[in-house]
Write a protein that holds these residues in place. Structure first.
Motif, PDB file in Angstrom:
ATOM      1  N   THR A  10     -37.743 -79.557 -29.647  1.00 20.99           N
ATOM      2  CA  THR A  10     -37.850 -80.708 -30.627  1.00 20.99           C
ATOM      3  C   THR A  10     -39.371 -80.507 -31.329  1.00 20.99           C
ATOM      4  N   GLN A  11     -39.917 -79.325 -31.494  1.00 19.54           N
ATOM      5  CA  GLN A  11     -41.000 -78.940 -32.379  1.00 19.54           C
ATOM      6  C   GLN A  11     -40.911 -79.776 -33.648  1.00 19.54           C
ATOM      7  N   PRO A  12     -42.030 -80.477 -33.890  1.00 19.85           N
ATOM      8  CA  PRO A  12     -42.127 -81.545 -35.328  1.00 19.85           C
ATOM      9  C   PRO A  12     -41.686 -80.275 -36.627  1.00 19.85           C
ATOM     10  N   ARG A  13     -41.755 -79.022 -36.365  1.00 13.24           N
ATOM     11  CA  ARG A  13     -41.507 -78.508 -37.737  1.00 13.24           C
ATOM     12  C   ARG A  13     -40.040 -78.283 -37.809  1.00 13.24           C
ATOM     13  N   ILE A  14     -39.247 -78.410 -36.632  1.00 14.10           N
ATOM     14  CA  ILE A  14     -37.852 -78.269 -36.794  1.00 14.10           C
ATOM     15  C   ILE A  14     -37.368 -79.654 -37.315  1.00 14.10           C
ATOM     16  N   ILE A  15     -37.881 -80.747 -37.026  1.00 20.91           N
ATOM     17  CA  ILE A  15     -37.620 -82.160 -37.516  1.00 20.91           C
ATOM     18  C   ILE A  15     -37.714 -82.093 -38.861  1.00 20.91           C
TER      19      ILE A  15
ATOM     20  N   VAL B 132     -41.759 -78.181 -21.193  1.00 20.79           N
ATOM     21  CA  VAL B 132     -42.290 -77.150 -22.220  1.00 20.79           C
ATOM     22  C   VAL B 132     -40.905 -76.767 -22.735  1.00 20.79           C
ATOM     23  N   ILE B 133     -39.987 -76.468 -22.007  1.00 24.04           N
ATOM     24  CA  ILE B 133     -38.609 -76.268 -22.749  1.00 24.04           C
ATOM     25  C   ILE B 133     -38.292 -77.351 -23.597  1.00 24.04           C
TER      26      ILE B 133
ATOM     27  N   GLY C  23     -33.390 -82.162 -26.131  1.00 25.28           N
ATOM     28  CA  GLY C  23     -34.965 -81.566 -25.755  1.00 25.28           C
ATOM     29  C   GLY C  23     -35.754 -82.922 -25.490  1.00 25.28           C
ATOM     30  N   LEU C  24     -35.443 -83.821 -26.343  1.00 19.40           N
ATOM     31  CA  LEU C  24     -36.276 -85.016 -26.207  1.00 19.40           C
ATOM     32  C   LEU C  24     -35.746 -85.846 -24.856  1.00 19.40           C
ATOM     33  N   VAL C  25     -34.814 -85.763 -24.274  1.00 20.88           N
ATOM     34  CA  VAL C  25     -34.043 -86.373 -23.005  1.00 20.88           C
ATOM     35  C   VAL C  25     -34.723 -85.770 -22.047  1.00 20.88           C
ATOM     36  N   ILE C  26     -34.705 -84.388 -22.179  1.00 21.91           N
ATOM     37  CA  ILE C  26     -35.334 -83.602 -21.026  1.00 21.91           C
ATOM     38  C   ILE C  26     -36.782 -84.239 -20.880  1.00 21.91           C
ATOM     39  N   ILE C  27     -37.702 -84.256 -22.008  1.00 23.65           N
ATOM     40  CA  ILE C  27     -38.954 -84.525 -21.801  1.00 23.65           C
ATOM     41  C   ILE C  27     -39.131 -86.059 -21.144  1.00 23.65           C
TER      42      ILE C  27
ATOM     43  N   SER D 153     -25.459 -80.432 -38.897  1.00 26.23           N
ATOM     44  CA  SER D 153     -26.415 -81.465 -38.625  1.00 26.23           C
ATOM     45  C   SER D 153     -26.152 -81.964 -37.345  1.00 26.23           C
ATOM     46  N   VAL D 154     -24.869 -82.202 -36.611  1.00 23.65           N
ATOM     47  CA  VAL D 154     -24.770 -82.761 -35.431  1.00 23.65           C
ATOM     48  C   VAL D 154     -25.113 -81.664 -34.300  1.00 23.65           C
ATOM     49  N   ILE D 155     -24.906 -80.382 -34.641  1.00 24.60           N
ATOM     50  CA  ILE D 155     -25.354 -79.439 -33.437  1.00 24.60           C
ATOM     51  C   ILE D 155     -26.776 -79.495 -33.475  1.00 24.60           C
ATOM     52  N   ARG D 156     -27.543 -79.572 -34.695  1.00 21.02           N
ATOM     53  CA  ARG D 156     -28.922 -79.402 -34.374  1.00 21.02           C
ATOM     54  C   ARG D 156     -29.318 -80.657 -33.862  1.00 21.02           C
ATOM     55  N   GLY D 157     -28.968 -81.756 -33.929  1.00 14.50           N
ATOM     56  CA  GLY D 157     -29.364 -83.070 -33.406  1.00 14.50           C
ATOM     57  C   GLY D 157     -28.824 -83.156 -32.044  1.00 14.50           C
ATOM     58  N   MET D 158     -28.114 -82.272 -31.627  1.00 13.14           N
ATOM     59  CA  MET D 158     -27.795 -82.295 -30.093  1.00 13.14           C
ATOM     60  C   MET D 158     -28.712 -81.457 -29.294  1.00 13.14           C
TER      61      MET D 158
END
Length: 530
Positions: A387-392, A381-382, A134-138, A124-129
């Motif tokens: 961070t696509q909603p389906r992932i969350i 875009v990267i 992704g959100l920080v990039i945006i 869960s931490v790896i996926r959170g990373m």
């Protein structure tokens, strides 16, 4: 399946991968270029040092890496450490010695097989990373897309050193004072990237072969030139604050005119060894976590070698320090860009390094005309793909024990930085692992007034609250049996509580029996001599 052996010649790889790797290598290069330069500036180091680290990370570490898709280079997570270390030790040349020593430490760690430490971080931490980055990039690229380039590219800290803003206030300021030229370039670039991906998905050969990132750069340069000719107020300038800025190689002295060499006289200073150990540990942790993440986004699902990765990073840092480069780590942003661009092998990483090297000689004529706003669109875009909603949504559906550590990691990365965010997420993840294990350490079976409490595994103190609640919920007239046959270890807290509860049971009017419940300790296994 590709071999993970770095000594295998690239000619042995499948030729079908070549076009994908060429396209991905160019795309990663365009994303890496401003990040390498920006991280160097954020670190208080010469701008060329970021490019050198990117070159070493691409060519050397790329060839030796334990992962087929990981991309290495200077890391934003180390920027604060580098900045503080340069101030502490007194000069950048002295700091380079710490980079070399850190590389030697990493080589030793790889030989000692310390790479297995990455497996202790919860999924869960790896996926959170990944989602957090992704959100920080945006968030960090929105100001660049709107033409506010006060902050360095590649600085992912919430609090910004360059202009004393933070991530959120910087976005607010960028919307208050947008640059029309930058906004037009970034919007057109976003449209091109979205259109390109959709058409390429339909197997159109031209769109699959030509990288969308290259098209975006060409359009960005062209639009800025048109602004200069017809709309001067929208013109972003040339090689100024809104452009990629690469240091020029001196025509008479060549490459040596812009690099720094290590000052080995600093070896007598004990502080250099503390700095080296700090860099080695932090850089190793970031690299190991990134290759764990790369395994999850690699479309071919190859399992990277973490020990081999430590060796590769160590060699990379030794060489980077020798020729004036920043510390090298495997980096999430560039690795994600690599995978999202269709990379199939390490060749794409090597191509990225080669192009960064060639940049030193093409800077004046070509690359310093690239607007940061079009590269911001590429990075946004990267970030979205991570961070696509389906992932969350998928992680949320897995339950609280996965989602809470995940979302804590994401938010911590956004509001602090990558390393602190991972540390907080890992701590929360570990607590949930312990809590989950404590919840399933025993079963309660009731038939009328007969209650069986069956220990299913070792009993630690974390199970005490639930066990206490279970026993205190018994009713007068109940008969309870505590069965400890399947527990090879019973913690002293649990044992003492069960013994003391016998008197409480009498007061409650409950019949109470213990079966094979004893204070047992773990005994190291013994082996007969062969």
């Amino acid at each position: 399946m590709l071999s993970s052996n770095p000594l295998q010649p690239l000619t042995h790889y499948r030729k079908a991968y070549l076009s994908s790797d060429l396209t991905a290598g160019l795309s990663v290069y365009l994303a890496s270029l401003p990040l390498c330069l920006g991280i160097a500036l954020a670190s208080g180091a010469p701008s060329i040092s970021g490019l050198i680290a990117g070159i070493i990370g691409g060519i050397i570490v790329g060839a030796l890496s334990g992962s087929e898709v990981s991309v290495s280079g200077p890391a934003a997570g180390l920027a604060v450490i580098v900045l503080d270390s340069i101030r502490t030790i007194g000069s950048y040349e002295a700091f380079l010695v710490a980079v070399i020593l850190a590389g030697l430490i990493q080589v030793v760690m790889g030989l000692l097989k310390a790479g297995r430490l990455s497996s202790f971080f919860p999924n869960s931490v790896i996926r959170g990373m990944l989602v957090g980055i992704g959100l920080v990039i945006i968030l960090k690229q929105i100001p660049h897309a709107l033409g506010r380039d006060n902050d360095f590219e590649g600085e992912f800290e919430f609090g910004q050193f360059a202009d004393r803003e933070n991530t959120l206030t910087e976005i607010y300021q960028s919307f208050v004072t947008p640059n029309i030229g930058a906004v037009i370039i970034s919007l057109v670039s976003l449209c091109i990237l979205i259109y390109w991906d959709r058409v390429a998905a339909k197997k159109r050969r031209f769109y699959k072969f030509l990288p969308a990132a290259l098209a975006v750069v060409l359009v960005g340069v062209g639009l800025n030139y048109l602004f200069k000719q017809y709309m001067p107020d929208w013109y972003l300038g040339d090689s100024s604050g809104h452009m990629v800025r690469i240091p020029l190689v001196s025509a008479d002295k060549g490459f040596l005119s812009i690099i720094n060499l290590p000052d080995f006289s600093v070896l007598a200073n004990p502080r250099i060894y503390v700095i080296a150990i700090t860099i080695a540990l932090v850089a190793s942790l970031e690299s190991l976590l990134n290759i764990e993440a790369s395994e999850r986004i690699d479309p071919l699902r190859r399992i990277p070698s973490s020990n081999q990765e430590l060796l590769a990073q160590g060699v990379g840092n030794i060489l980077s320090g020798m020729i004036g480069g920043l510390p090298v780590t495997s980096v999430v942003v560039r690795t994600s860009a690599n995978v999202m661009s269709g990379a199939k092998s390490r060749l794409s990483t090597i191509i990225n390094g080669v192009l960064l090297f060639l940049s030193l000689f093409l800077a004046g004529s070509v690359l310093n005309h690239i607007p940061l706003s079009c590269l911001a669109a590429l990075l946004i875009v990267i970030g979205y793909k991570l961070t696509q909603p389906r992932i969350i949504r998928g992680i949320y559906q897995e339950g609280a024990n996965q989602f809470i550590p995940f979302i804590v990691t994401v938010l911590s990365i956004i509001f602090t930085n990558l390393l602190i965010g991972i540390a907080i997420g890992a701590a929360v993840g570990l607590l949930f692992v312990l809590y989950t294990n404590s919840q399933s350490s025993f079963r309660v079976i009731r038939e009328g007034h007969n209650v069986l409490v069956k220990f299913q595994r070792d009993m630690y103190f974390l199970s005490k609250p639930q066990l206490k609640e279970t026993l205190l919920s018994l009713k007068r007239g109940d008969s309870v049996l505590i069965d400890g046959r399947y527990a090879t270890f019973i913690d002293n807290d649990i044992y003492t509580f069960l013994i003391d509860f016998e008197q409480t049971a009498k007061t409650m009017g409950v019949s109470y029996e213990l079966r094979q419940v004893a204070q047992r300790k773990r005994i190291a296994p013994t082996y007969a001599p062969i």
